[in-house]
Write a protein that holds these residues in place. Structure first.
Motif, mmCIF file in Angstrom:
data_model
loop_
_atom_site.group_PDB
_atom_site.id
_atom_site.type_symbol
_atom_site.label_atom_id
_atom_site.label_comp_id
_atom_site.label_asym_id
_atom_site.label_seq_id
_atom_site.Cartn_x
_atom_site.Cartn_y
_atom_site.Cartn_z
ATOM 1 N N VAL A 33 2.097 -1.990 -5.279
ATOM 2 C CA VAL A 33 3.231 -2.037 -4.362
ATOM 3 C C VAL A 33 2.871 -1.574 -2.949
ATOM 4 C CG1 VAL A 33 4.068 0.237 -5.087
ATOM 5 C CG2 VAL A 33 5.669 -1.405 -4.091
ATOM 6 N N GLY A 34 2.019 -0.558 -2.818
ATOM 7 C CA GLY A 34 1.724 0.013 -1.503
ATOM 8 C C GLY A 34 1.132 -0.980 -0.523
ATOM 9 N N ASN A 180 -4.199 0.425 6.691
ATOM 10 C CA ASN A 180 -3.198 1.409 6.245
ATOM 11 C C ASN A 180 -3.824 2.750 5.875
ATOM 12 O OD1 ASN A 180 -4.071 1.214 3.477
ATOM 13 N ND2 ASN A 180 -2.822 -0.629 3.223
ATOM 14 N N HIS A 181 -5.154 2.861 6.064
ATOM 15 C CA HIS A 181 -5.882 4.140 5.989
ATOM 16 C C HIS A 181 -6.033 4.698 4.570
ATOM 17 C CE1 HIS A 181 -5.403 4.127 10.347
ATOM 18 N NE2 HIS A 181 -4.114 3.932 10.160
ATOM 19 N N LEU A 182 -5.601 3.951 3.550
ATOM 20 C CA LEU A 182 -5.698 4.439 2.173
ATOM 21 C C LEU A 182 -6.340 3.398 1.266
ATOM 22 C CD1 LEU A 182 -2.138 6.028 1.710
ATOM 23 C CD2 LEU A 182 -4.283 7.250 2.104
ATOM 24 N N GLN A 183 -7.060 3.884 0.254
ATOM 25 C CA GLN A 183 -7.549 3.021 -0.809
ATOM 26 C C GLN A 183 -7.361 3.757 -2.129
ATOM 27 O OE1 GLN A 183 -11.683 3.395 1.295
ATOM 28 N NE2 GLN A 183 -12.100 2.604 -0.747
ATOM 29 N N GLN A 209 -8.601 -7.257 18.556
ATOM 30 C CA GLN A 209 -7.418 -6.609 19.105
ATOM 31 C C GLN A 209 -6.907 -5.548 18.129
ATOM 32 O OE1 GLN A 209 -4.462 -9.553 20.952
ATOM 33 N NE2 GLN A 209 -5.652 -10.898 19.633
ATOM 34 N N ASN A 210 -6.305 -4.503 18.660
ATOM 35 C CA ASN A 210 -5.607 -3.490 17.869
ATOM 36 C C ASN A 210 -4.118 -3.569 18.179
ATOM 37 O OD1 ASN A 210 -7.674 -1.715 16.457
ATOM 38 N ND2 ASN A 210 -8.442 -1.608 18.563
ATOM 39 N N VAL A 211 -3.264 -3.623 17.131
ATOM 40 C CA VAL A 211 -1.816 -3.656 17.362
ATOM 41 C C VAL A 211 -1.118 -2.809 16.306
ATOM 42 C CG1 VAL A 211 -1.924 -6.008 18.306
ATOM 43 C CG2 VAL A 211 -1.349 -5.671 15.896
ATOM 44 N N CYS A 212 0.142 -2.501 16.565
ATOM 45 C CA CYS A 212 0.977 -1.872 15.550
ATOM 46 C C CYS A 212 1.313 -2.920 14.493
ATOM 47 C CB CYS A 212 2.259 -1.318 16.171
ATOM 48 S SG CYS A 212 3.449 -0.714 14.939
ATOM 49 N N GLY A 213 0.922 -2.672 13.269
ATOM 50 C CA GLY A 213 1.127 -3.646 12.200
ATOM 51 C C GLY A 213 2.547 -3.752 11.698
ATOM 52 N N HIS A 214 3.442 -2.937 12.241
ATOM 53 C CA HIS A 214 4.857 -3.021 11.877
ATOM 54 C C HIS A 214 5.718 -3.440 13.068
ATOM 55 C CE1 HIS A 214 3.662 -1.573 8.070
ATOM 56 N NE2 HIS A 214 3.363 -0.354 8.478
ATOM 57 N N SER A 215 5.093 -4.031 14.072
ATOM 58 C CA SER A 215 5.802 -4.589 15.217
ATOM 59 C C SER A 215 5.617 -6.096 15.209
ATOM 60 C CB SER A 215 5.270 -4.008 16.536
ATOM 61 O OG SER A 215 5.743 -4.757 17.637
ATOM 62 N N VAL A 216 6.666 -6.827 14.881
ATOM 63 C CA VAL A 216 6.533 -8.286 14.849
ATOM 64 C C VAL A 216 6.216 -8.826 16.240
ATOM 65 C CG1 VAL A 216 8.006 -8.553 12.819
ATOM 66 C CG2 VAL A 216 9.049 -8.634 15.106
ATOM 67 N N SER A 234 -11.404 -14.554 15.684
ATOM 68 C CA SER A 234 -10.592 -13.418 16.134
ATOM 69 C C SER A 234 -10.244 -12.500 14.976
ATOM 70 C CB SER A 234 -9.288 -13.910 16.774
ATOM 71 O OG SER A 234 -9.525 -14.534 18.004
ATOM 72 N N VAL A 235 -10.115 -11.223 15.285
ATOM 73 C CA VAL A 235 -9.618 -10.251 14.323
ATOM 74 C C VAL A 235 -8.517 -9.439 14.982
ATOM 75 C CG1 VAL A 235 -11.325 -8.470 14.904
ATOM 76 C CG2 VAL A 235 -10.220 -8.459 12.645
ATOM 77 N N ILE A 236 -7.456 -9.203 14.237
ATOM 78 C CA ILE A 236 -6.345 -8.372 14.692
ATOM 79 C C ILE A 236 -6.232 -7.209 13.713
ATOM 80 C CG2 ILE A 236 -3.875 -8.289 15.168
ATOM 81 C CD1 ILE A 236 -4.039 -11.374 15.621
ATOM 82 N N VAL A 237 -6.534 -6.015 14.184
ATOM 83 C CA VAL A 237 -6.480 -4.821 13.339
ATOM 84 C C VAL A 237 -5.050 -4.281 13.384
ATOM 85 C CG1 VAL A 237 -7.428 -2.531 12.889
ATOM 86 C CG2 VAL A 237 -8.901 -4.336 13.836
ATOM 87 N N LEU A 238 -4.407 -4.281 12.223
ATOM 88 C CA LEU A 238 -3.012 -3.865 12.109
ATOM 89 C C LEU A 238 -2.940 -2.402 11.692
ATOM 90 C CD1 LEU A 238 -1.825 -6.929 9.967
ATOM 91 C CD2 LEU A 238 -1.597 -6.678 12.454
ATOM 92 N N ASP A 239 -2.420 -1.568 12.553
ATOM 93 C CA ASP A 239 -2.220 -0.158 12.207
ATOM 94 C C ASP A 239 -0.945 -0.072 11.382
ATOM 95 O OD1 ASP A 239 -2.458 2.587 12.064
ATOM 96 O OD2 ASP A 239 -1.553 2.932 14.033
ATOM 97 N N THR A 240 -1.090 0.179 10.086
ATOM 98 C CA THR A 240 0.050 0.127 9.168
ATOM 99 C C THR A 240 0.165 1.388 8.326
ATOM 100 O OG1 THR A 240 -1.276 -0.944 7.440
ATOM 101 C CG2 THR A 240 -0.095 -2.396 8.972
ATOM 102 N N ILE A 241 1.253 1.460 7.584
ATOM 103 C CA ILE A 241 1.495 2.546 6.635
ATOM 104 C C ILE A 241 1.565 1.945 5.243
ATOM 105 C CG2 ILE A 241 3.111 4.343 5.886
ATOM 106 C CD1 ILE A 241 4.121 4.434 8.798
ATOM 107 N N LYS A 242 0.722 2.416 4.360
ATOM 108 C CA LYS A 242 0.755 1.920 2.988
ATOM 109 C C LYS A 242 2.088 2.313 2.348
ATOM 110 C CE LYS A 242 -2.529 1.025 -0.668
ATOM 111 N NZ LYS A 242 -3.962 1.107 -0.982
#
Length: 284
Positions: A33-34, A180-183, A209-216, A234-242
């Motif tokens: 789920v995470g 999401n910083h977790l595994q 690119q780095n973006v907020c992964g919870h900002s559409v 291209s790569v887009i690194v999404l900063d997210t919360i698991k």
């Protein structure tokens, strides 16, 4: 740039994906789920604004492709596909049951709308690059979107793909890293720190690119910039919360795969429904 109404629509779509994902996993009682919840925003942007596809013709030859290399996030993808009409939403309740078309990991042989079977971490990355190259050779205008996990990119195969894709100038390949910083065993920093992910890809010749992964809004704008690149992937690194959207598990190591009881589902759905309502809509 997304207009305000369109952005709100995508935010609501993301919450619908999360709610259907929780219901899907709760039907089985346990699941990944995470990492499914953390990609709902990028899925909402892709299927709500960026990708070319036909639900009535999942194998449409001119479609864009999505490869979810972190295939254990399949329930979120299934929820998205069902909401977009690829198959009846009632089928979500058959997750990983005997005879289902919805196994726990993405399977292109079973599920309408799944382009590539994934689950063995790292292999989806190579498959996506292969598809991108094939589309180039066929002179197709289609794009290939690839979703990777931050723990997954510890696999060496991902970096072999990164080198290959840059060498082949696969500017029709746009990858996302769900950072999401977790595994499973802890934080990525504790297990095997990747330091600056965007910088690593850039050193391989990618536009990063780095973006907020919870900002559409940020995700959509980053995709537009990626599409404008010529001669490099291209790569887009999404900063997210698991586990984003469900406070009980959000940001916790145990959210990778966990039980979702009937009571859990009720609580999670209430929280997500409230968030949906705050955006300005009522869930169906």
């Amino acid at each position: 740039m997304l207009c305000k109404d369109r952005a709100l629509e995508l935010q609501r779509f993301s919450k619908q994906i999360q709610m259907e994902t929780v219901k899907t996993i709760a039907s089985l009682g346990t699941g990944h789920v995470g990492g499914a919840l953390s990609i709902s925003d990028v899925l909402a942007v892709l299927y709500g604004n960026q990708m070319q596809y036909k639900p009535q013709d999942p194998r449409w030859d001119d479609r864009d492709w999505l490869v979810v290399s972190k295939g254990h996030a399949g329930p979120a993808v299934y929820a998205t596909l069902a909401l977009k009409g690829f198959f009846p939403i009632e089928q979500l309740q058959t997750l990983n049951q005997p005879g289902t078309n919805l196994p726990s990991h993405c399977d292109s042989n079973r599920t309408p709308g799944i382009d590539i079977t994934t689950g063995s971490l790292g292999q989806g990355a190579s498959s996506a690059a292969g598809v991108a190259l094939a589309l180039k050779m066929k002179k197709k205008a289609s794009n290939v979107y690839l979703i990777l996990g931050d723990g997954e990119i510890e696999e060496g195969q991902v970096w072999e793909m990164a080198l290959f894709a840059a060498h082949r100038k696969l500017d029709n390949l746009i990858a996302f890293v769900d950072n999401n910083h977790l595994q499973i065993d802890g934080t990525v920093e504790e297990v095997s720190s990747m330091t600056d992910i965007a910088e690593k890809f850039a050193s391989f010749g990618w536009y990063a690119q780095n973006v907020c992964g919870h900002s559409v809004e940020e995700i959509d704008a980053a995709i537009d910039k990626a599409k404008a690149q010529n001669g490099k992937p291209s790569v887009i690194v999404l900063d997210t919360i698991k586990g984003n959207g469900w406070s009980k598990i959000a940001g916790k190591v145990g959210s990778h795969s966990c039980a979702v009881t009937a009571e859990d589902m009720k609580s999670a759905l209430a929280e997500m429904q409230a968030a949906y309502n705050d955006i300005g809509g009522a869930a169906e």
